[in-house]
Design an enzyme around this catalytic site. Structure first.
Site, PDB file in Angstrom:
ATOM      1  N   ASN A  62     -10.315  -2.952  -7.030  1.00  0.00           N
ATOM      2  CA  ASN A  62      -9.546  -2.103  -7.795  1.00  0.00           C
ATOM      3  C   ASN A  62     -10.113  -1.746  -8.875  1.00  0.00           C
ATOM      4  OD1 ASN A  62      -6.593  -3.148  -6.354  1.00  0.00           O
ATOM      5  ND2 ASN A  62      -7.907  -1.539  -5.793  1.00  0.00           N
ATOM      6  N   ASP A  68       0.899  -1.211   0.235  1.00  0.00           N
ATOM      7  CA  ASP A  68      -0.076   0.081   0.099  1.00  0.00           C
ATOM      8  C   ASP A  68       0.870   1.194  -0.041  1.00  0.00           C
ATOM      9  OD1 ASP A  68      -2.296   1.384  -0.007  1.00  0.00           O
ATOM     10  OD2 ASP A  68      -2.788   1.093   2.134  1.00  0.00           O
TER      11      ASP A  68
END
Length: 244
Positions: free
Chosen positions: A69, A21
Protein backbone atom coordinates in the site's frame (compact mmCIF):
# COMPACT_ATOMS: atom_id res chain seq x y z
CA UNK A 1 -34.34 -16.08 11.42
CA UNK A 2 -31.40 -13.78 12.12
CA UNK A 3 -27.91 -15.24 11.81
CA UNK A 4 -27.17 -14.11 15.36
CA UNK A 5 -29.80 -16.54 16.64
CA UNK A 6 -28.17 -19.44 14.78
CA UNK A 7 -24.72 -19.02 16.32
CA UNK A 8 -23.50 -21.71 18.73
CA UNK A 9 -21.81 -19.64 21.44
CA UNK A 10 -19.83 -22.72 22.49
CA UNK A 11 -18.10 -22.88 19.09
CA UNK A 12 -17.01 -19.31 18.56
CA UNK A 13 -13.73 -19.07 16.59
CA UNK A 14 -10.91 -18.11 18.89
CA UNK A 15 -9.15 -15.99 16.26
CA UNK A 16 -10.79 -14.18 13.34
CA UNK A 17 -8.68 -12.38 10.72
CA UNK A 18 -10.22 -9.94 8.25
CA UNK A 19 -9.07 -8.42 4.98
CA UNK A 20 -11.07 -5.19 4.97
CA UNK A 21 -11.52 -4.63 1.25
CA UNK A 22 -13.77 -2.34 -0.79
CA UNK A 23 -13.46 1.08 0.85
CA UNK A 24 -12.36 2.84 -2.33
CA UNK A 25 -14.94 1.20 -4.59
CA UNK A 26 -17.67 1.91 -2.03
CA UNK A 27 -16.74 5.60 -2.07
CA UNK A 28 -16.52 5.81 -5.89
CA UNK A 29 -20.00 4.33 -6.25
CA UNK A 30 -21.22 7.26 -4.16
CA UNK A 31 -19.28 9.88 -6.12
CA UNK A 32 -16.70 10.51 -3.40
CA UNK A 33 -12.92 10.32 -3.09
CA UNK A 34 -11.37 7.09 -1.80
CA UNK A 35 -10.59 8.78 1.53
CA UNK A 36 -14.33 9.02 2.17
CA UNK A 37 -14.51 5.24 1.95
CA UNK A 38 -11.58 4.82 4.33
CA UNK A 39 -13.35 7.04 6.86
CA UNK A 40 -16.50 4.92 6.61
CA UNK A 41 -14.36 1.81 6.90
CA UNK A 42 -12.82 3.10 10.12
CA UNK A 43 -16.30 3.39 11.61
CA UNK A 44 -16.97 -0.23 10.65
CA UNK A 45 -13.83 -1.27 12.53
CA UNK A 46 -15.32 0.03 15.79
CA UNK A 47 -18.65 -1.72 15.15
CA UNK A 48 -17.07 -5.08 14.32
CA UNK A 49 -14.53 -4.87 17.15
CA UNK A 50 -17.26 -4.29 19.73
CA UNK A 51 -19.41 -7.05 18.23
CA UNK A 52 -16.52 -9.52 18.19
CA UNK A 53 -15.67 -8.69 21.80
CA UNK A 54 -19.26 -9.32 22.89
CA UNK A 55 -19.29 -12.67 21.09
CA UNK A 56 -16.22 -13.84 22.97
CA UNK A 57 -13.77 -13.91 20.07
CA UNK A 58 -10.29 -13.98 21.55
CA UNK A 59 -8.32 -12.29 18.78
CA UNK A 60 -9.44 -10.07 15.90
CA UNK A 61 -6.70 -9.24 13.38
CA UNK A 62 -7.44 -6.59 10.75
CA UNK A 63 -5.38 -6.08 7.58
CA UNK A 64 -5.20 -2.31 7.75
CA UNK A 65 -2.24 -1.30 5.58
CA UNK A 66 0.04 -3.61 3.60
CA UNK A 67 3.65 -3.06 2.60
CA UNK A 68 2.36 -2.82 -0.98
CA UNK A 69 0.00 0.00 0.00
CA UNK A 70 3.01 2.33 0.29
CA UNK A 71 2.90 2.34 -3.53
CA UNK A 72 -0.49 4.07 -3.58
CA UNK A 73 -0.77 7.80 -4.45
CA UNK A 74 0.99 9.89 -1.79
CA UNK A 75 -2.14 11.89 -0.96
CA UNK A 76 -4.09 8.68 -0.23
CA UNK A 77 -1.28 7.34 1.96
CA UNK A 78 -1.16 10.63 3.87
CA UNK A 79 -4.93 10.55 4.34
CA UNK A 80 -4.74 6.99 5.63
CA UNK A 81 -2.02 7.89 8.13
CA UNK A 82 -4.05 10.86 9.36
CA UNK A 83 -7.15 8.72 9.64
CA UNK A 84 -5.20 6.12 11.59
CA UNK A 85 -4.22 8.73 14.15
CA UNK A 86 -7.78 9.98 14.50
CA UNK A 87 -9.41 6.54 14.69
CA UNK A 88 -7.39 5.09 17.58
CA UNK A 89 -9.92 5.66 20.33
CA UNK A 90 -8.55 4.28 23.57
CA UNK A 91 -11.91 4.95 25.22
CA UNK A 92 -13.50 2.28 23.01
CA UNK A 93 -10.83 -0.23 24.00
CA UNK A 94 -11.12 0.50 27.71
CA UNK A 95 -14.93 0.45 27.66
CA UNK A 96 -14.92 -2.99 26.03
CA UNK A 97 -11.90 -4.39 27.94
CA UNK A 98 -10.03 -4.79 24.61
CA UNK A 99 -6.26 -5.16 24.36
CA UNK A 100 -4.54 -3.51 21.42
CA UNK A 101 -1.55 -4.83 19.47
CA UNK A 102 0.13 -4.04 16.16
CA UNK A 103 2.05 -6.28 13.74
CA UNK A 104 4.14 -5.21 10.74
CA UNK A 105 7.12 -3.09 9.76
CA UNK A 106 6.07 -0.34 12.15
CA UNK A 107 9.30 1.64 11.79
CA UNK A 108 8.19 2.71 8.31
CA UNK A 109 5.20 4.57 9.77
CA UNK A 110 5.37 8.29 10.61
CA UNK A 111 6.85 8.91 14.06
CA UNK A 112 3.67 10.46 15.44
CA UNK A 113 1.69 7.41 14.33
CA UNK A 114 4.23 5.07 15.95
CA UNK A 115 4.01 7.01 19.21
CA UNK A 116 0.22 6.92 19.23
CA UNK A 117 0.16 3.20 18.52
CA UNK A 118 2.72 2.40 21.22
CA UNK A 119 0.85 4.51 23.77
CA UNK A 120 -2.38 2.67 23.02
CA UNK A 121 -0.66 -0.73 23.28
CA UNK A 122 0.74 0.23 26.69
CA UNK A 123 -2.50 1.77 27.95
CA UNK A 124 -4.58 -1.31 27.11
CA UNK A 125 -2.00 -3.96 28.06
CA UNK A 126 -3.77 -4.86 31.30
CA UNK A 127 -7.16 -5.40 29.69
CA UNK A 128 -8.26 -9.03 29.78
CA UNK A 129 -10.80 -9.25 26.97
CA UNK A 130 -10.41 -9.61 23.23
CA UNK A 131 -7.11 -8.63 21.60
CA UNK A 132 -7.57 -6.34 18.60
CA UNK A 133 -4.55 -6.56 16.29
CA UNK A 134 -3.90 -4.14 13.43
CA UNK A 135 -1.64 -5.36 10.61
CA UNK A 136 0.12 -2.15 9.55
CA UNK A 137 2.86 -1.91 6.93
CA UNK A 138 2.53 -5.69 6.95
CA UNK A 139 2.97 -8.51 4.46
CA UNK A 140 3.59 -12.20 4.95
CA UNK A 141 6.63 -12.21 2.69
CA UNK A 142 8.18 -9.39 4.74
CA UNK A 143 7.34 -11.21 7.99
CA UNK A 144 8.70 -14.59 6.88
CA UNK A 145 11.84 -12.97 5.46
CA UNK A 146 12.46 -11.26 8.81
CA UNK A 147 11.96 -14.55 10.66
CA UNK A 148 14.42 -16.34 8.35
CA UNK A 149 16.96 -13.56 8.87
CA UNK A 150 16.67 -13.82 12.67
CA UNK A 151 17.05 -17.60 12.57
CA UNK A 152 20.05 -17.33 10.23
CA UNK A 153 21.78 -14.99 12.69
CA UNK A 154 21.25 -17.51 15.49
CA UNK A 155 22.63 -20.33 13.34
CA UNK A 156 25.63 -18.26 12.24
CA UNK A 157 26.49 -17.42 15.85
CA UNK A 158 26.36 -21.08 16.82
CA UNK A 159 23.31 -20.66 19.06
CA UNK A 160 21.16 -22.83 16.80
CA UNK A 161 21.78 -26.01 14.81
CA UNK A 162 20.03 -26.49 11.45
CA UNK A 163 18.34 -29.66 12.69
CA UNK A 164 16.69 -27.62 15.44
CA UNK A 165 14.74 -25.57 12.92
CA UNK A 166 11.09 -26.67 12.77
CA UNK A 167 7.70 -25.07 12.24
CA UNK A 168 7.39 -24.13 15.91
CA UNK A 169 10.71 -22.28 15.81
CA UNK A 170 9.66 -20.39 12.70
CA UNK A 171 6.28 -19.51 14.23
CA UNK A 172 8.08 -18.25 17.30
CA UNK A 173 10.00 -15.72 15.20
CA UNK A 174 6.94 -14.33 13.43
CA UNK A 175 5.33 -11.09 14.58
CA UNK A 176 2.18 -13.08 15.44
CA UNK A 177 3.93 -15.31 17.98
CA UNK A 178 1.74 -13.99 20.81
CA UNK A 179 -1.52 -15.36 19.42
CA UNK A 180 -2.95 -18.54 17.89
CA UNK A 181 -3.36 -18.99 14.14
CA UNK A 182 -6.67 -17.72 12.71
CA UNK A 183 -9.58 -20.15 12.77
CA UNK A 184 -11.50 -18.02 10.29
CA UNK A 185 -10.29 -15.55 7.67
CA UNK A 186 -12.87 -13.19 6.17
CA UNK A 187 -12.36 -11.08 3.05
CA UNK A 188 -14.92 -8.46 2.09
CA UNK A 189 -15.29 -6.69 -1.26
CA UNK A 190 -15.67 -9.62 -3.64
CA UNK A 191 -12.02 -10.45 -4.32
CA UNK A 192 -10.96 -14.08 -3.79
CA UNK A 193 -7.31 -14.01 -2.76
CA UNK A 194 -5.21 -13.62 0.39
CA UNK A 195 -3.09 -10.67 -0.81
CA UNK A 196 0.05 -11.56 1.13
CA UNK A 197 -1.81 -11.72 4.46
CA UNK A 198 -0.96 -14.22 7.20
CA UNK A 199 0.05 -16.86 4.65
CA UNK A 200 1.96 -19.02 7.15
CA UNK A 201 -0.67 -18.65 9.85
CA UNK A 202 -3.66 -19.39 7.59
CA UNK A 203 -2.43 -22.81 6.45
CA UNK A 204 -5.50 -24.43 8.06
CA UNK A 205 -7.82 -21.45 8.46
CA UNK A 206 -11.35 -21.57 7.11
CA UNK A 207 -11.71 -18.96 4.35
CA UNK A 208 -14.84 -16.88 3.86
CA UNK A 209 -15.28 -14.44 0.97
CA UNK A 210 -18.23 -12.09 0.56
CA UNK A 211 -19.27 -9.39 -1.93
CA UNK A 212 -20.10 -6.81 0.74
CA UNK A 213 -17.78 -3.81 0.76
CA UNK A 214 -16.13 -3.22 4.14
CA UNK A 215 -18.06 0.00 5.00
CA UNK A 216 -21.31 -2.01 4.71
CA UNK A 217 -20.03 -5.00 6.70
CA UNK A 218 -22.05 -4.85 9.91
CA UNK A 219 -22.95 -7.14 12.80
CA UNK A 220 -25.24 -9.42 10.82
CA UNK A 221 -22.54 -9.93 8.17
CA UNK A 222 -20.12 -11.07 10.87
CA UNK A 223 -22.76 -13.38 12.34
CA UNK A 224 -23.33 -14.86 8.87
CA UNK A 225 -19.62 -15.57 8.44
CA UNK A 226 -19.43 -17.27 11.83
CA UNK A 227 -22.51 -19.38 11.06
CA UNK A 228 -20.86 -20.51 7.85
CA UNK A 229 -17.68 -21.33 9.80
CA UNK A 230 -19.61 -23.41 12.31
CA UNK A 231 -21.10 -25.57 9.55
CA UNK A 232 -17.67 -26.69 8.36
CA UNK A 233 -15.78 -29.77 9.46
CA UNK A 234 -12.21 -28.93 10.42
CA UNK A 235 -10.16 -32.11 9.92
CA UNK A 236 -6.56 -30.83 9.83
CA UNK A 237 -5.56 -33.71 7.53
CA UNK A 238 -7.52 -36.36 9.44
CA UNK A 239 -10.61 -38.25 8.32
CA UNK A 240 -14.16 -37.45 9.43
CA UNK A 241 -14.19 -40.66 11.46
CA UNK A 242 -11.08 -39.63 13.35
CA UNK A 243 -12.53 -36.23 14.16
CA UNK A 244 -15.82 -37.68 15.43
Amino acid sequence: MLYKEEIDLNRIPRHVAIIMDGNGRWAKQRGHERSYGHQAGAETVHVIAETAARLGIGYLTLYTFSTENWNRPSDEVAALMSLLLDSIEEETFMKNNIRFRVIGDIEKLPVDVQQRLNACVEHTSRNTGMCLVLALSYSSRWEITEAVRQIAVLAQSGKLKPEQIDSELISGHLTTNFMPDPDLLIRTGGEIRLSNYLLWQCAYSELYFCETYWPDFREEELYKAICDFQKRERRFGKTSEQIS
